[in-house]
Design an enzyme around this catalytic site. Sequence first.
Site, mmCIF file in Angstrom:
data_model
loop_
_atom_site.group_PDB
_atom_site.id
_atom_site.type_symbol
_atom_site.label_atom_id
_atom_site.label_comp_id
_atom_site.label_asym_id
_atom_site.label_seq_id
_atom_site.Cartn_x
_atom_site.Cartn_y
_atom_site.Cartn_z
ATOM 1 N N CYS A 119 -6.589 -6.094 2.689
ATOM 2 C CA CYS A 119 -5.954 -5.162 3.624
ATOM 3 C C CYS A 119 -6.952 -4.261 4.342
ATOM 4 O O CYS A 119 -6.623 -3.653 5.358
ATOM 5 C CB CYS A 119 -4.914 -4.319 2.896
ATOM 6 N N HIS A 261 -3.324 1.856 6.596
ATOM 7 C CA HIS A 261 -2.798 0.548 6.216
ATOM 8 C C HIS A 261 -1.311 0.684 5.918
ATOM 9 O O HIS A 261 -0.884 1.587 5.202
ATOM 10 C CB HIS A 261 -3.543 0.025 4.986
ATOM 11 N N ASN A 291 4.067 -5.342 5.003
ATOM 12 C CA ASN A 291 2.634 -5.367 4.749
ATOM 13 C C ASN A 291 2.063 -6.682 5.266
ATOM 14 O O ASN A 291 2.355 -7.750 4.723
ATOM 15 C CB ASN A 291 2.373 -5.226 3.240
#
Length: 334
Positions: A119, A261, A291
Amino acid sequence: MSTSQGFYRSRIAGTGSYLPEKVLTNKDLEKLVETNDEWIRERTGIVHRHIVAEGEYTSDIALKASHMALEQAHKKASDIDMILFATVSPDQVMPNTACVLQEKLGARDCMAVDISAACTGFVYAMTIADQFIKTGMYKTILVVGAEVLHKYVDYTDRDTCILFGDGGGAAVVTRATDDQDSYVYSSHCHADGSIGDLFVLPAGGSKMPFTQQVLDEKSQYVRMKGREIFKHAVRTMSQCCDEALKANNITPDDVAWVIPHQANVRIIEAVAKHFGIPMDKVVVEIEDMGNTSAATVIVAMDKAIKDGRIQRGQNILLTAFGAGITSGSLLLRY
């Protein structure tokens, strides 16, 4: 634009993003696992995730985002000196997906490499691009964050299947000229392999090649320790943000937008609180994308640019946390 140390400065000249048309809703997940829309919203902030169509791959998502970024930057594929592709879900192990994208774009002979930092991948890739621009080696770099994560998710595991989706974004990073008040201040990247077991995808490498036993044990899917990840995500992203501001003698009040993020709305809120940034200065797009790992920061940024929230001349702080455990921040003047 050259600094007093003799280095050039890099800037983001254009961005683009693409989320696949197919949508997986919380209501859809209610039919697959023991969960419900209210429970997912409350714990994650996610309502929709996007899923690629049959025959659509990570490079295809990246291609669409890259075309948009190049158009906004007023650049052609032939102008690209380097492609940095952040992903943990490449089209295949080799050739790398950056080379696949190069061919699909029709880009000229140039350096093309994948970056695996989960990520944090886009922040890592931007950090690398900044260094190549600073030293004068390259003038135009395409930085991509794109993922097809749903294929690595076990849709009988409630803890993970509610989180992840597919998507991609791209940024064209160029050398700033003297008349452009737009540049990267600095970046700050870290990793802590001692806690790497918090988030893993066990199978597919040399340690655990695919076998029938691997498939039977579902080791081809992501596994995570949610509570521990939450704690470390808040701590590391907050530290990276503090580090960026201190390095440049900038206060939180000087930052127009923080783009974290997009993993979990509770993590985002905790980072903002720790950092002393009001939520109305935080770009939050997780509700409609979930996500998407290396893609989340650049997709969220592109959306905020396109809808007018982010304006040229504003200070923008990017921060991310991912498997590894990796973390990082990048402060820029957009």
